[in-house]
Scaffold this active site. Structure first.
Site, PDB file in Angstrom:
ATOM      1  N   SER A   1      38.126  -9.924  38.954  1.00  0.00           N
ATOM      2  CA  SER A   1      36.990 -10.697  39.464  1.00  0.00           C
ATOM      3  C   SER A   1      36.355 -11.552  38.364  1.00  0.00           C
ATOM      4  O   SER A   1      35.675 -12.527  38.662  1.00  0.00           O
ATOM      5  CB  SER A   1      35.934  -9.741  40.016  1.00  0.00           C
ATOM      6  OG  SER A   1      35.536  -8.844  38.991  1.00  0.00           O
TER       7      SER A   1
ATOM      8  N   GLU B   1      28.710  -8.513  32.355  1.00  0.00           N
ATOM      9  CA  GLU B   1      28.916  -9.963  32.555  1.00  0.00           C
ATOM     10  C   GLU B   1      27.789 -10.762  31.894  1.00  0.00           C
ATOM     11  O   GLU B   1      28.003 -11.881  31.450  1.00  0.00           O
ATOM     12  CB  GLU B   1      28.999 -10.300  34.051  1.00  0.00           C
ATOM     13  CG  GLU B   1      30.324  -9.907  34.706  1.00  0.00           C
ATOM     14  CD  GLU B   1      31.470 -10.893  34.452  1.00  0.00           C
ATOM     15  OE1 GLU B   1      31.209 -12.056  34.153  1.00  0.00           O
ATOM     16  OE2 GLU B   1      32.643 -10.467  34.550  1.00  0.00           O
TER      17      GLU B   1
ATOM     18  N   HIS C   1      36.060  -3.697  33.414  1.00  0.00           N
ATOM     19  CA  HIS C   1      34.955  -4.226  32.595  1.00  0.00           C
ATOM     20  C   HIS C   1      34.478  -3.193  31.561  1.00  0.00           C
ATOM     21  O   HIS C   1      33.940  -3.555  30.522  1.00  0.00           O
ATOM     22  CB  HIS C   1      33.741  -4.580  33.478  1.00  0.00           C
ATOM     23  CG  HIS C   1      33.822  -5.898  34.177  1.00  0.00           C
ATOM     24  ND1 HIS C   1      34.692  -6.148  35.204  1.00  0.00           N
ATOM     25  CD2 HIS C   1      33.132  -7.053  33.979  1.00  0.00           C
ATOM     26  CE1 HIS C   1      34.515  -7.392  35.627  1.00  0.00           C
ATOM     27  NE2 HIS C   1      33.580  -7.961  34.898  1.00  0.00           N
TER      28      HIS C   1
HETATM   29  N1  DGL Z   1      36.730  -5.186  36.816  1.00  0.00           N
HETATM   30  C1  DGL Z   1      36.791  -4.818  38.166  1.00  0.00           C
HETATM   31  C2  DGL Z   1      37.195  -3.413  38.427  1.00  0.00           C
HETATM   32  O1  DGL Z   1      37.983  -2.908  37.662  1.00  0.00           O
HETATM   33  C3  DGL Z   1      35.825  -5.452  39.118  1.00  0.00           C
HETATM   34  C4  DGL Z   1      34.395  -5.254  38.889  1.00  0.00           C
HETATM   35  C5  DGL Z   1      33.594  -6.033  39.910  1.00  0.00           C
HETATM   36  O2  DGL Z   1      33.865  -7.229  40.066  1.00  0.00           O
HETATM   37  O3  DGL Z   1      32.747  -5.432  40.565  1.00  0.00           O
HETATM   38  O4  DGL Z   1      36.796  -2.801  39.368  1.00  0.00           O
END
Ligand code: DGL
Length: 270
Positions: A14, A157, A191
């Site tokens: 994302s 972010e 993330h």
């Molecule tokens: N980095 C993503 C994950 O591993 C998405 C986080 C998101 O966009 O909420 O879930």
């Protein structure tokens, strides 16, 4: 249809989370070309419905296939949970598809049989129960305790990876009784490696903080070897694509890859 070994590896998330995976992939496989897509227009995925994440994942996959990718790595736990089966079916024999969950489950089988393991991730990942199902199927007596930690993606972010704000939120979440007495904690969102230090600092006892990026990159390397899909020709430059320009994505990409990168805006077909 046969998959061409000199073709790029498509990686998507994302936003900046999947860059942690892309960086580990480049460290493990420097000869491979990566096409990275950050779906910044739809971030965060973790709060979206399964149907919405599936729709985004299919459109992104379609675009990565048009770019000739030999393999699609879903570098997002939320999209791996919601869309891996559908994406695999959609791709068929045109490319290979990997997710970020199965390599971690394999790692648990090897290292954490009969242990109590925690999982933090987005609402989508935790509510999907995909980790529970895959871990139960191992039949290794692993007890999984999960907690959705939806505030973490926005703070990451926004660049709050260190300091008081992130530390307070992390402490609040990790103090939850659900996550007591663990021997390991899975960072179930790509993330979260960006706040791994703050998470590790929370624990005074010996708790392994499992960062999937390196585990996934190693699994990808093994997969390419097994399928004879390593690029043996010249290495072409990586591409970074986004569905919306954001400062945070640009800054993180430069920080991760330490050189000037060109961000390309791509409109997904509707
Ligand atoms: N980095 C993503 C994950 O591993 C998405 C986080 C998101 O966009 O909420 O879930």
């Amino acid at each position: 249809m046969s998959v061409i070994s000199s073709a790029p590896i498509g990686i998507f998330d994302s936003g900046i989370g999947g860059l942690t995976v892309a960086r580990a992939v480049k460290a493990e496989l420097p000869g491979e070309q990566v096409v990275y897509f950050g779906d910044t227009a739809h971030l965060p995925y973790g709060d979206k419905s399964t149907a919405a994440i599936q729709a985004y994942s299919i459109k992104i996959t379609q675009m990565l296939l048009e770019k000739g990718c030999k393999l699609i790595l879903i570098a997002c736990n939320s999209a791996s949970a919601a869309g891996y089966d559908l994406v695999t079916e959609y791709v068929g024999t045109r490319a290979k598809v990997l997710n970020v969950i199965d390599p971690v489950v394999d790692y648990l089988r090897e290292h954490f049989a009969h242990k109590r393991v925690g999982l933090i991730g987005t609402k989508q990942t935790v509510n999907s129960k995909v980790y529970e199902q895959k871990i139960a199927a191992l039949n290794q007596g692993i007890v999984l305790k999960s907690l959705a930690t939806p505030l973490l993606v926005p703070i990451i972010e926004e660049g709050f990876t260190k300091g008081e704000i992130s530390s307070k939120i992390i402490h609040k979440y990790l103090n939850d009784p659900e996550l007591a007495d663990l021997e390991a904690l899975i960072l179930g969102c790509t993330h979260y490696p960006l706040i791994k230090e703050a998470i590790s600092n929370y624990y005074t006892e010996n708790v392994e903080v499992i960062d999937s990026s390196e585990i996934v990159a190693k699994a990808l390397k093994a997969y390419l070897s097994f399928n004879n899909l390593h690029n043996r020709g010249e290495t072409k430059p990586d591409h970074f694509l986004v569905s919306d320009f954001t400062d945070s994505f640009e800054a993180s990409t430069r920080m991760f890859f330490g050189r000037s990168i060109h961000l390309e805006l791509v409109q997904l077909v509707s």
